[in-house]
Design a protein around this motif. Structure first.
Motif, PDB file in Angstrom:
ATOM      1  N   ASP A   1       0.852  -1.202   0.000  1.00 52.40           N
ATOM      2  CA  ASP A   1       0.000   0.000   0.000  1.00 52.40           C
ATOM      3  C   ASP A   1       0.889   1.254   0.000  1.00 52.40           C
TER       4      ASP A   1
ATOM      5  N   SER B   1       0.550   7.696   2.718  1.00 52.71           N
ATOM      6  CA  SER B   1       0.826   6.252   2.799  1.00 52.71           C
ATOM      7  C   SER B   1       0.074   5.772   4.037  1.00 52.71           C
TER       8      SER B   1
ATOM      9  N   GLU C   1      -7.932  -2.736   3.430  1.00 56.16           N
ATOM     10  CA  GLU C   1      -7.360  -1.532   4.041  1.00 56.16           C
ATOM     11  C   GLU C   1      -8.157  -1.148   5.292  1.00 56.16           C
TER      12      GLU C   1
ATOM     13  N   TYR D   1       0.141  14.446   6.967  1.00 53.29           N
ATOM     14  CA  TYR D   1      -0.419  13.540   5.970  1.00 53.29           C
ATOM     15  C   TYR D   1       0.680  13.102   5.025  1.00 53.29           C
TER      16      TYR D   1
HETATM   17  P1  P6P Z   1      -4.568  10.448  -1.872  1.00 50.57           P
HETATM   18  C1  P6P Z   1      -2.178   5.061  -1.349  1.00 50.57           C
HETATM   19  O1  P6P Z   1      -2.528   5.031  -2.729  1.00 50.57           O
HETATM   20  C2  P6P Z   1      -3.466   5.075  -0.561  1.00 50.57           C
HETATM   21  O2  P6P Z   1      -4.218   3.953  -0.851  1.00 50.57           O
HETATM   22  C3  P6P Z   1      -3.150   5.159   0.917  1.00 50.57           C
HETATM   23  O3  P6P Z   1      -1.966   4.524   1.239  1.00 50.57           O
HETATM   24  C4  P6P Z   1      -3.073   6.645   1.162  1.00 50.57           C
HETATM   25  O4  P6P Z   1      -3.418   7.002   2.489  1.00 50.57           O
HETATM   26  C5  P6P Z   1      -4.086   7.202   0.174  1.00 50.57           C
HETATM   27  O5  P6P Z   1      -4.194   6.255  -0.890  1.00 50.57           O
HETATM   28  C6  P6P Z   1      -3.613   8.510  -0.406  1.00 50.57           C
HETATM   29  O6  P6P Z   1      -4.631   8.943  -1.290  1.00 50.57           O
HETATM   30  O7  P6P Z   1      -5.859  10.588  -2.645  1.00 50.57           O
HETATM   31  O8  P6P Z   1      -4.515  11.368  -0.679  1.00 50.57           O
HETATM   32  O9  P6P Z   1      -3.329  10.508  -2.721  1.00 50.57           O
END
Ligand code: P6P
Length: 331
Positions: free
Chosen positions: A117, A243, A276, A240
């Motif tokens: 992830d 990840s 998730e 933020y």
């Molecule tokens: P955004 C990574 O692709 C993920 O699934 C998570 O690990 C992360 O928190 C989120 O998406 C980030 O998404 O839309 O903020 O880039």
């Protein structure tokens, strides 16, 4: 000085409390530890091993797969199948459930997994993670697996955990009796118990959200974030990383709340329920925190599809209760 407990010793000690078990779960947890070490080795040398960047393939969501995504998926598939404890696997990287064939015929468990992830962070050397859930199969051993073996509510999880490939590599998991963290000592290739009995602080000073989503988020989320920002010196911090495992782990240690909201364009948000939200919700609850979607409890949701999405809010109890108040005030 007391002896450091290895992951293997911890798993075996836990099995000893259940004398009539088959040992399949012990093998499965051990296999996850082995796969984690193999993936960790590649993650740590990604820039050297020609394994950075995109693989040129797409996953079932038409998202380009990073080379390490594919490697991690194949590694967990191979090792979990070889262990004969798993009858089938649902993976973010696979369109459909993967049946483990003859080796899995007598496997008592099914596994949901996000093999890597946050993989878009690989090329910029930001921490990434693996997230997994373990369920008992519903159909009898030896019978053909059915969808309902996989599509179980989060309350049915037997084990949930994650591996964080960070400044150190950690394996954190729960079997329903609290949350324990193990740190990999690369010098000896062993995970050692480093964080026994992990607990979310009741309150925290960190809120984690992708700010770009806020305008399209529900009023309650806007109200909550405004409250986080209007701290009158309390000093809440926005953190933020993008990840999920890394943001979750930091908030678990320091106290905080992570929000991935529904939006007008994505009413179910972005995160996936099965591999998730549910595993992290189980861990959060076991660590004294809370995890919800827009309508409250998330573990009770009845999944209809392997890759279904869900809004996801998770973290310290007091902050999650403040979020609940915002939902009440906005209804
Ligand atoms: P955004 C990574 O692709 C993920 O699934 C998570 O690990 C992360 O928190 C989120 O998406 C980030 O998404 O839309 O903020 O880039």
């Amino acid at each position: 000085m007391s002896k450091a407990i290895t992951l293997q010793e911890f798993i075996m000690d836990a099995q000893a409390e259940f004398p009539f078990v088959s040992g399949q779960l012990t093998r499965l947890l051990t296999d996850i530890g082995v796969a984690a070490k193999i993936v960790n080795h590649q993650v740590n040398r990604a820039g050297l091993a020609g394994i950075l960047g995109e693989s040129g393939t797409q996953n079932s969501h038409e998202e380009s797969q990073q080379k390490l995504d594919v490697f991690a998926d194949r590694t967990f598939m191979r090792i979990l199948t070889a262990g004969k404890s798993v009858a089938g696997i649902g993976s973010e990287e696979q369109e459909d459930f993967i049946l483990c064939g003859d080796r899995g015929k007598l496997g008592k468990y099914v596994v949901m997994i996000d093999p890597l992830d946050g993989s878009s962070n690989i090329d910029v050397n930001v921490s990434i993670g693996t997230i997994f859930s373990i369920y008992r199969r519903v159909t009898p051993l030896g019978a053909a697996l059915q969808n309902h073996d996989f599509l179980q509510a989060g309350t049915e999880q037997i084990v949930a955990g994650y591996i964080l490939y960070g400044s150190s590599t950690m394996l954190v998991y729960t079997t329903g009796s609290g949350v324990n963290g193990f740190t990999l000592d690369p010098a000896v290739g062993e995970f050692f118990l480093s964080h026994p009995g992990m607990k979310f602080p009741d309150s925290g000073t960190i809120y984690s959200i992708n700010d770009a989503l806020l305008d399209a988020a529900p009023e309650a989320i806007k109200r909550f974030i405004a409250g986080c920002r209007d701290t009158k010196g309390v000093g809440l911090k926005g953190r933020y990383i993008g990840s999920l495992v890394t943001d979750f782990h930091r908030n678990l240690i320091k106290g905080g709340v992570y929000l991935y909201p529904s939006t007008k364009t994505n009413p179910q948000g972005k995160l996936r329920l099965m591999y998730e939200c549910n595993p992290l919700a189980f861990i959060a609850n076991q660590a004294g925190g809370l995890a919800e979607d827009d309508r409250g409890k998330i573990l009770q949701k009845s999944p209809t599809h392997l890759h279904e999405r869900s809004p996801f809010y998770v973290g310290s109890t007091n902050m999650m209760q403040a979020l609940r108040s915002c939902w009440m005030a906005s209804s």
